[in-house]
Enzyme design. Structure first.
Site, mmCIF file in Angstrom:
data_model
loop_
_atom_site.group_PDB
_atom_site.id
_atom_site.type_symbol
_atom_site.label_atom_id
_atom_site.label_comp_id
_atom_site.label_asym_id
_atom_site.label_seq_id
_atom_site.Cartn_x
_atom_site.Cartn_y
_atom_site.Cartn_z
ATOM 1 C CG ASP A 71 -9.414 16.823 14.420
ATOM 2 O OD1 ASP A 71 -9.484 15.761 15.493
ATOM 3 O OD2 ASP A 71 -9.249 16.380 13.398
ATOM 4 C CG ASP A 81 -4.673 11.655 12.104
ATOM 5 O OD1 ASP A 81 -3.719 12.137 11.406
ATOM 6 O OD2 ASP A 81 -4.694 10.340 12.214
ATOM 7 C CE LYS A 107 -13.725 15.301 16.716
ATOM 8 N NZ LYS A 107 -12.269 15.636 16.365
ATOM 9 C CG ASP A 138 -8.970 16.568 9.142
ATOM 10 O OD1 ASP A 138 -9.384 16.329 10.318
ATOM 11 O OD2 ASP A 138 -8.678 15.600 8.401
#
Length: 271
Positions: A8, A10, A179, A204
């Site tokens: 991922d 960000d 996702k 995250d």
């Protein structure tokens, strides 16, 4: 069996315009070891080239083959479901580009699909048009169901918020491709040419990155540099295989020696 990584962006590689410490070193180590990896993002606004340029300006040099967006996953899914179809799009350049590349025409009436992505150009007139098209038989497709997007100025409504409005108005449920959908998670793995047992998801967010990894049988690593705190894990029935403070904690020999096997207890790399 060398591992491959779905990463991922960000909250893992950067926050807004700020690079997270250790991100450059980790990516360079993957390249040095010749380990396959791809950046996985639920942001449909940018094209692959746009993302490559953003990363380059932050000091991370990768090619377009290292980028996989929910816009790409959506366009490929639609091209497989109905080749050479038509779409009414609420979204921006990355989504439009992906649809065109996969043989789709963008129309303003009688589309096969209403496709919703992120963007700031949406207005209520577009929402009204989409509602009428869905009522007339167009299928509702979401590039993702993220309810909001973090920005430098705080949260703004995400794709999921727009889709929720359309669902409420039409009483029709959207099909989401981003996702944690297996559609995107599987497509990204296939891009790397590896098996599920070789795949590690690094993210995250529990509701997208980690859930997607768990449902696909991938190994999963949660970094605490983004939207999830360690105490939040108590609220989830599923868990990541490993939890670390940031991606910098993965740039060590112990992590790379875990190739081809399930992770040990979390404490091994947290200690």
């Amino acid at each position: 069996m060398l591992p491959g990584y779905l990463i991922d962006m960000d909250g893992v590689i950067y926050r807004g315009t700020d690079l997270i410490e250790g991100a450059v070193d980790f990516i360079n180590e993957l390249k040095k070891r010749d380990l396959p990896f791809i950046f996985l993002t639920n942001n449909s606004q940018r094209t692959r080239r746009d993302v490559v340029t953003k990363l380059s300006r932050m000091g991370i040099t990768v090619g377009e083959e290292h980028i996989f967006t929910c816009a790409m996953a959506t366009a490929r899914f639609l091209a497989q479901s109905k080749p050479n179809g038509t779409a009414y799009v609420i979204g921006e350049g990355g989504l439009l580009h992906a649809l065109h590349r996969n043989g789709y025409s963008i129309v303003d009436h009688d589309p096969d699909y209403v496709v919703v992505g992120e963007g700031r150009s949406m207005n209520f007139e577009m929402i009204e048009a989409a509602v009428r098209m869905i009522e007339n038989g167009a299928k509702l497709i979401a590039t993702n169901m993220d309810p909001n997007c973090p920005t430098q100025n705080g949260l703004r409504p995400g794709c999921g918020a727009i889709v929720a409005m359309l669902e409420a108005a039409t009483k029709k449920k959207a099909f989401s491709v981003g996702k944690p959908s297996p559609v995107m998670m599987r497509s990204a793995r296939q891009e790397l040419g590896i098996s599920s047992a070789q795949t590690t998801m690094i993210g995250d967010t529990m509701e997208t990155d980690i859930l997607g990894g768990v449902e696909m049988g991938y190994r999963s690593v949660l970094v605490l540099s983004g939207g999830t705190a360690l105490g939040d894990l108590d609220y989830y029935a599923y868990q990541p295989d490993l939890v670390v403070d940031s991606i910098a904690d993965l740039n060590k020999e112990e992590f790379f020696q875990l190739e081809g096997a399930r992770f040990p207890k979390m404490e091994r790399l947290l200690a």
